[in-house]
Write a protein that holds these residues in place. Structure first.
Motif, PDB file in Angstrom:
ATOM      1  N   TYR A 198       9.306   3.451  -1.611  1.00  0.00           N
ATOM      2  CA  TYR A 198       7.866   3.497  -1.327  1.00  0.00           C
ATOM      3  C   TYR A 198       7.234   4.653  -2.095  1.00  0.00           C
ATOM      4  O   TYR A 198       7.921   5.555  -2.587  1.00  0.00           O
ATOM      5  CB  TYR A 198       7.602   3.648   0.174  1.00  0.00           C
ATOM      6  CG  TYR A 198       8.059   4.962   0.770  1.00  0.00           C
ATOM      7  CD1 TYR A 198       7.191   6.057   0.872  1.00  0.00           C
ATOM      8  CD2 TYR A 198       9.358   5.108   1.246  1.00  0.00           C
ATOM      9  CE1 TYR A 198       7.612   7.258   1.419  1.00  0.00           C
ATOM     10  CE2 TYR A 198       9.790   6.307   1.794  1.00  0.00           C
ATOM     11  CZ  TYR A 198       8.909   7.379   1.878  1.00  0.00           C
ATOM     12  OH  TYR A 198       9.332   8.578   2.405  1.00  0.00           O
ATOM     13  N   ILE A 199       5.929   4.617  -2.212  1.00  0.00           N
ATOM     14  CA  ILE A 199       5.162   5.674  -2.875  1.00  0.00           C
ATOM     15  C   ILE A 199       4.244   6.306  -1.842  1.00  0.00           C
ATOM     16  O   ILE A 199       3.530   5.596  -1.116  1.00  0.00           O
ATOM     17  CB  ILE A 199       4.336   5.109  -4.049  1.00  0.00           C
ATOM     18  CG1 ILE A 199       5.267   4.509  -5.109  1.00  0.00           C
ATOM     19  CG2 ILE A 199       3.468   6.193  -4.677  1.00  0.00           C
ATOM     20  CD1 ILE A 199       4.545   3.787  -6.227  1.00  0.00           C
ATOM     21  N   ASP A 200       4.279   7.625  -1.743  1.00  0.00           N
ATOM     22  CA  ASP A 200       3.425   8.282  -0.756  1.00  0.00           C
ATOM     23  C   ASP A 200       2.016   8.487  -1.306  1.00  0.00           C
ATOM     24  O   ASP A 200       1.709   8.132  -2.450  1.00  0.00           O
ATOM     25  CB  ASP A 200       4.044   9.597  -0.266  1.00  0.00           C
ATOM     26  CG  ASP A 200       4.085  10.685  -1.333  1.00  0.00           C
ATOM     27  OD1 ASP A 200       3.427  10.543  -2.390  1.00  0.00           O
ATOM     28  OD2 ASP A 200       4.777  11.700  -1.115  1.00  0.00           O
TER      29      ASP A 200
ATOM     30  N   PHE B 245       0.845  -1.188   0.000  1.00  0.00           N
ATOM     31  CA  PHE B 245       0.000   0.000   0.000  1.00  0.00           C
ATOM     32  C   PHE B 245       0.886   1.246   0.000  1.00  0.00           C
ATOM     33  O   PHE B 245       2.118   1.155   0.001  1.00  0.00           O
ATOM     34  CB  PHE B 245      -0.910   0.005   1.242  1.00  0.00           C
ATOM     35  CG  PHE B 245      -1.903  -1.124   1.274  1.00  0.00           C
ATOM     36  CD1 PHE B 245      -3.002  -1.118   0.419  1.00  0.00           C
ATOM     37  CD2 PHE B 245      -1.730  -2.183   2.152  1.00  0.00           C
ATOM     38  CE1 PHE B 245      -3.924  -2.157   0.443  1.00  0.00           C
ATOM     39  CE2 PHE B 245      -2.639  -3.232   2.183  1.00  0.00           C
ATOM     40  CZ  PHE B 245      -3.743  -3.214   1.320  1.00  0.00           C
ATOM     41  N   TYR B 246       0.259   2.408   0.000  1.00  0.00           N
ATOM     42  CA  TYR B 246       0.992   3.664   0.099  1.00  0.00           C
ATOM     43  C   TYR B 246       1.884   3.665   1.346  1.00  0.00           C
ATOM     44  O   TYR B 246       1.505   3.132   2.394  1.00  0.00           O
ATOM     45  CB  TYR B 246       0.022   4.856   0.192  1.00  0.00           C
ATOM     46  CG  TYR B 246      -0.852   5.029  -1.020  1.00  0.00           C
ATOM     47  CD1 TYR B 246      -0.340   5.600  -2.190  1.00  0.00           C
ATOM     48  CD2 TYR B 246      -2.183   4.642  -0.999  1.00  0.00           C
ATOM     49  CE1 TYR B 246      -1.145   5.765  -3.309  1.00  0.00           C
ATOM     50  CE2 TYR B 246      -3.002   4.805  -2.114  1.00  0.00           C
ATOM     51  CZ  TYR B 246      -2.471   5.361  -3.263  1.00  0.00           C
ATOM     52  OH  TYR B 246      -3.263   5.518  -4.371  1.00  0.00           O
ATOM     53  N   ASN B 247       3.089   4.244   1.204  1.00  0.00           N
ATOM     54  CA  ASN B 247       4.037   4.462   2.301  1.00  0.00           C
ATOM     55  C   ASN B 247       4.635   3.178   2.878  1.00  0.00           C
ATOM     56  O   ASN B 247       5.334   3.230   3.890  1.00  0.00           O
ATOM     57  CB  ASN B 247       3.374   5.272   3.432  1.00  0.00           C
ATOM     58  CG  ASN B 247       2.937   6.642   2.951  1.00  0.00           C
ATOM     59  OD1 ASN B 247       3.737   7.395   2.415  1.00  0.00           O
ATOM     60  ND2 ASN B 247       1.652   6.938   3.113  1.00  0.00           N
ATOM     61  N   GLN B 248       4.381   2.034   2.243  1.00  0.00           N
ATOM     62  CA  GLN B 248       5.001   0.790   2.673  1.00  0.00           C
ATOM     63  C   GLN B 248       6.258   0.539   1.833  1.00  0.00           C
ATOM     64  O   GLN B 248       6.232   0.657   0.612  1.00  0.00           O
ATOM     65  CB  GLN B 248       4.040  -0.395   2.524  1.00  0.00           C
ATOM     66  CG  GLN B 248       2.921  -0.408   3.556  1.00  0.00           C
ATOM     67  CD  GLN B 248       2.075  -1.670   3.446  1.00  0.00           C
ATOM     68  OE1 GLN B 248       1.757  -2.134   2.359  1.00  0.00           O
ATOM     69  NE2 GLN B 248       1.711  -2.241   4.585  1.00  0.00           N
ATOM     70  N   VAL B 249       7.339   0.175   2.514  1.00  0.00           N
ATOM     71  CA  VAL B 249       8.617  -0.049   1.832  1.00  0.00           C
ATOM     72  C   VAL B 249       8.689  -1.451   1.254  1.00  0.00           C
ATOM     73  O   VAL B 249       8.295  -2.432   1.889  1.00  0.00           O
ATOM     74  CB  VAL B 249       9.792   0.165   2.809  1.00  0.00           C
ATOM     75  CG1 VAL B 249      11.120  -0.216   2.147  1.00  0.00           C
ATOM     76  CG2 VAL B 249       9.832   1.608   3.284  1.00  0.00           C
ATOM     77  N   GLY B 250       9.188  -1.529   0.040  1.00  0.00           N
ATOM     78  CA  GLY B 250       9.376  -2.811  -0.623  1.00  0.00           C
ATOM     79  C   GLY B 250      10.225  -2.627  -1.871  1.00  0.00           C
ATOM     80  O   GLY B 250      10.776  -1.546  -2.107  1.00  0.00           O
TER      81      GLY B 250
END
Length: 623
Positions: free
Chosen positions: A484-486, A438-443
Motif C-alpha cells: 500500500y501507499i500511505d 486509495f491511500y493506505n488500501q492494500v492491493g
C-alpha cells in the motif's frame, strides 16, 4: 472520484503534450508541498504526492538517447585517466577500459557475431564480464546473462532458446558446459578465468591453488588469451544502434512459474542512470563503488556496473558473492557506495571488527532483494553513526522487469518498514482486483517506468499477462506483490502473491523448477514445494518438497526420498538444494477455494523437520 471519472482523467492526461505533463508534475509537487492549494483525487498514481521529496531539477532530467556504450564514453570523456575497474590490485583506467571493449568487439566480429545475435555469457563478476557486455552492445548483439552454476537440460535450454552460436564461459563452469555443448548449436565457446585479469603475482598464487584446466575440444573451445589475439580484417561497419533495441536478457528466478528471459534495452538502462541522478545522493568521480553481486542479475549489470561507470566511479570488483566477508571488503577498500542484500548487512552487524573501524567514508548503503529486519536496520544505523558515519541504510524495491530498482528510500524520506518512494521516471498504483486503490488500501502493486523491459524473450503470451496498457497511455507491470501507499506517497510491501522461497542471502528460489524435476520421476504422482524456516541462519527459508508417491511404486519411502534428492542435485544448481522431503499419503490440503494450502504444508514441514530432536541430530551430523 468514481472509477468512470478516474478513467476519463487518465485519458485526458494521456493526451497532454510532453511539456504539459511536465508542468502538471510541477503543479503536483507544489500541491504536495503546500505551495499551492487544490483538491486531491485520493489515488496515489494520479496525485504523486511523493514528488515533494524531489528538487526542481528532477523535471529537467533527460534520459539519454544514446546506446549504453556511447553514454559511457560521453560521460567519461574528461575522466579517461581515472580508474574505472579495480580487481585485486589490477586497475583499468577509463581509457584502458574503452580500449579493451573496442578490442573485444573486434574479436567477437571475427567470430561472426553480428547485430541481433544472442551471445550467452556465464562468467563471474570479473573485468571480462564488463568488456564482453559493452563490446556486444557496440555490435548490436544481445548478451544472454545466465547463472554460471546452471547445468544439464536447463543450460541447454538457455543456450538453444536464443539460438546462441557463441558463448563466453568461466573455467569454473567448464565441467557443466562440456557435458552438454554438443546438444546445442554453439560453434565457439570462449573460456575465461577469474585469473585472467589478476596482477602477475596474484595470478601465480591463484594458479597454484587451482588445477590447470584441460580442454578436450580445441576446435570449439578457445581460451580468453587466444580470443583476444583474433584479428578482424574486414572494414568495420558503423552500425546504427536503436536505443530501444534489447541489449541483454536477464533471467527471472521463476517466482510466477518457469523462469523468463527479461529483455532490457539501451534506453531502459540509461533511464536507470538518469533516475539515480536524483536519488538524493551525490556521486563524485573517483569514488569507490563495491560490486559483489552475481553478474547475471539486473542488480549487477544495471545498478552496480552501468550506473556507477556512467557516473565516473571506480568499481571494486569481487568475483565471489561472500556475505560473510561483506564488512571485511568494505573496510579493506574503504568503500563509498554499495548496494547489497539483507544477509550482507546482517553479517556487517555481526562482524566485531566493525566496532574498531572508522566508517566516515560510507556514503550510500543500499539494501534490496528483500525487506531488512527493522531492528537489524536500526542497530546497523546506530553502529555506523558510532563509527563516524553520517548516513543511513536506504532500502529499495524493484524487479528484473524494471531493470532492478523502482523505489528507494532517500536521505529525506527514510522511515521504518517503508521501501521508499518511486524513482524519478517511475509511477506506482495499487489494485484490488480491477479496482485502483486509495491511500493506505492494500492491493497488488502495479508499476510503470522508463526502465520497463521490452518483454519476455520468446514468450509474448507471458508478456501480455504481466504487462498492460492503461488509459493513461502507459505500460504497467503487475508485480505480484501486495502493498500500500500511505498519504505521504511512501510504499510498503507486506507480502507476495507469487510463490517464491527467499533464502537467507536474498536469493529467490523458484518452487516450480524443483517441482518440474520431481514430477518427471516415475514413482512420483504429485509434488508441491514450499518454504521451511532456515534455522541455521535464523532468517530466510529453504525449499522443502512435499511428494505424493504412486501406489504402484515398489520403492520404500526412504528410497524415494533419496531418489528425489539425487535427481534434483543432478539437474539443478546449488541454490535449489534441500535436505528435507515430506511424504503426503493421499492428497494435499486445500484452501476453502480449492487451491493447495501452501501455508498448511509449510506449517507441517516445520513441525516435521524443525523440532528440537531433529535439529540436534542435524547439528551433530554436521559436526
Amino acid at each position: 472520484m468514481n472509477r468512470e471519472d478516474l478513467v476519463k482523467l487518465k485519458e485526458k492526461i494521456s493526451k497532454l503534450s510532453r511539456d504539459d505533463k511536465k508542468q502538471r508534475d510541477i503543479y503536483l509537487r507544489n500541491l504536495a508541498l503546500g505551495i499551492v492549494q487544490g483538491p486531491l483525487t485520493g489515488y496515489p498514481s494520479i496525485d504523486k504526492v511523493w514528488l515533494k521529496y524531489y528538487g526542481e531539477e528532477v523535471f529537467n532530467g533527460e534520459i539519454s538517447q544514446l546506446s549504453i556504450y556511447d553514454l559511457l564514453l560521453n560521460s567519461n570523456k574528461n575522466n579517461e585517466n581515472e580508474v574505472a575497474l579495480y580487481y585485486f590490485g589490477k586497475e583499468y583506467t577509463y581509457k584502458e577500459l574503452f580500449s579493451k571493449i573496442e578490442n573485444v568487439e573486434k574479436c567477437f566480429l571475427s567470430l561472426g557475431v553480428k547485430k541481433g545475435d544472442i551471445v550467452t555469457v556465464a562468467i563471474p563478476n570479473i573485468p571480462e564480464n564488463v568488456f564482453c557486455f559493452y563490446a556486444l552492445s557496440k555490435i548490436g548483439a544481445i548478451a544472454n546473462m545466465i547463472d554460471l552454476r546452471t547445468k544439464g537440460d536447463a543450460l541447454v535450454k538457455y543456450i538453444n532458446e536464443g539460438n546462441s552460436k557463441v558463448m563466453v564461459a568461466s573455467d569454473i563452469f567448464y565441467d557443466n558446459i562440456k557435458d552438454v555443448y554438443k546438444d546445442t548449436d554453439l560453434q565457439k565457446i570462449i573460456i575465461t578465468s577469474p585469473s585472467d585479469s589478476l596482477p602477475m603475482v596474484v595470478k601465480k598464487i591463484y594458479r597454484l591453488k587451482n588445477k590447470t584446466l584441460t580442454i578436450e575440444d580445441n576446435k570449439t573451445f578457445i581460451s580468453w588469451s587466444n580470443f583476444e589475439k583474433l584479428k578482424y580484417n574486414e572494414k568495420k561497419i558503423d552500425l546504427k544502434i536503436d536505443n530501444k533495441d534489447p541489449v541483454c536478457i536477464l533471467h527471472t528466478s521463476g517466482t510466477t512459474g518457469e523462469s523468463k528471459g527479461v529483455m532490457l534495452s539501451h534506453y531502459a538502462m540509461n533511464a536507470m542512470v538518469n533516475q539515480y541522478k536524483y536519488i538524493g545522493v551525490n556521486y563524485h568521480t573517483g569514488e569507490k563503488f563495491m560490486n559483489q553481486v552475481p553478474s547475471f542479475l539486473a542488480y549487477n549489470i544495471v545498478l552496480s556496473t552501468h550506473m556507477p561507470l556512467s557516473f565516473g566511479l571506480k568499481i571494486v570488483m569481487l568475483p565471489n558473492y561472500e556475505p560473510e566477508k561483506f564488512a571485511e571488503h568494505i573496510m579493506k577498500y574503504k568503500i563509498n557506495h554499495v548496494l547489497a542484500g539483507p544477509a550482507d548487512w546482517k553479517n556487517f552487524l555481526d562482524d566485531k571488527r566493525v566496532l574498531k573501524a572508522k566508517l566516515s567514508y560510507l556514503v550510500t548503503m543500499g539494501c534490496g532483494s528483500d525487506k531488512l529486519n527493522d531492528q537489524v536496520k536500526s542497530n546497523i544505523n546506530n553502529l555506523i553513526a558510532s563509527r563516524g558515519g553520517k548516513n543511513k541504510i536506504l532500502e529499495g524495491y524493484g524487479m528484473t522487469e524494471l531493470g532492478s530498482a523502482a523505489c528507494s528510500s532517500r536521505p529525506n524520506c527514510n522511515i521504518s518498514n517503508s521501501v521508499g518512494i518511486p524513482l524519478a521516471n517511475t509511477n506506482i498504483s495499487i489494485f484490488e482486483d480491477d479496482n485502483e486503490c486509495f491511500y493506505n488500501q492494500v492491493g497488488e502493486i502495479h508499476m510503470t517506468s522508463a526502465t520497463m523491459m521490452n518483454g519476455y524473450y520468446g514468450k509474448s503470451d507471458m508478456t501480455e499477462d504481466s504487462v498492460y496498457l492503461s488509459s493513461d497511455g502507459n505500460k504497467w507491470i503487475r508485480t505480484g506483490d501486495l502493498g500500500y501507499i500511505d498519504n505521504e506517497g511512501r510504499l510498503y510491501v507486506i507480502g507476495r502473491k507469487k510463490r517464491v522461497i527467499l533464502r537467507y542471502d536474498g536469493i529467490k528460489v523458484s518452487p516450480y523448477e524443483i517441482e518440474n524435476v520431481i514430477k518427471n520421476i516415475d514413482c512420483i504422482k504429485d509434488c508441491r514445494v514450499v518454504g521451511i524456516d532456515d534455522i541455521y541462519h535464523k532468517m530466510g527459508s529453504l525449499p522443502c518438497p512435499n511428494i505424493i508417491i504412486d501406489k504402484e511404486c515398489k520403492l520404500t519411502n526412504d528410497e524415494v526420498i533419496e531418489l528425489v534428492i539425487s535427481e534434483c542435485r543432478s539437474n539443478l544448481s546449488e541454490k535449489y538444494y534441500f535436505e528435507n522431503v515430506a511424504v503426503i499419503e493421499e492428497k494435499f490440503p486445500l484452501t476453502a477455494v480449492g487451491k493447495v494450502d501452501d501455508r498448511a504444508l509449510s506449517k507441517r514441514c516445520n513441525e516435521l523437520f524443525n523440532n528440537n530432536d531433529k535439529i540436534k541430530k542435524r547439528i551433530k551430523k554436521n559436526n
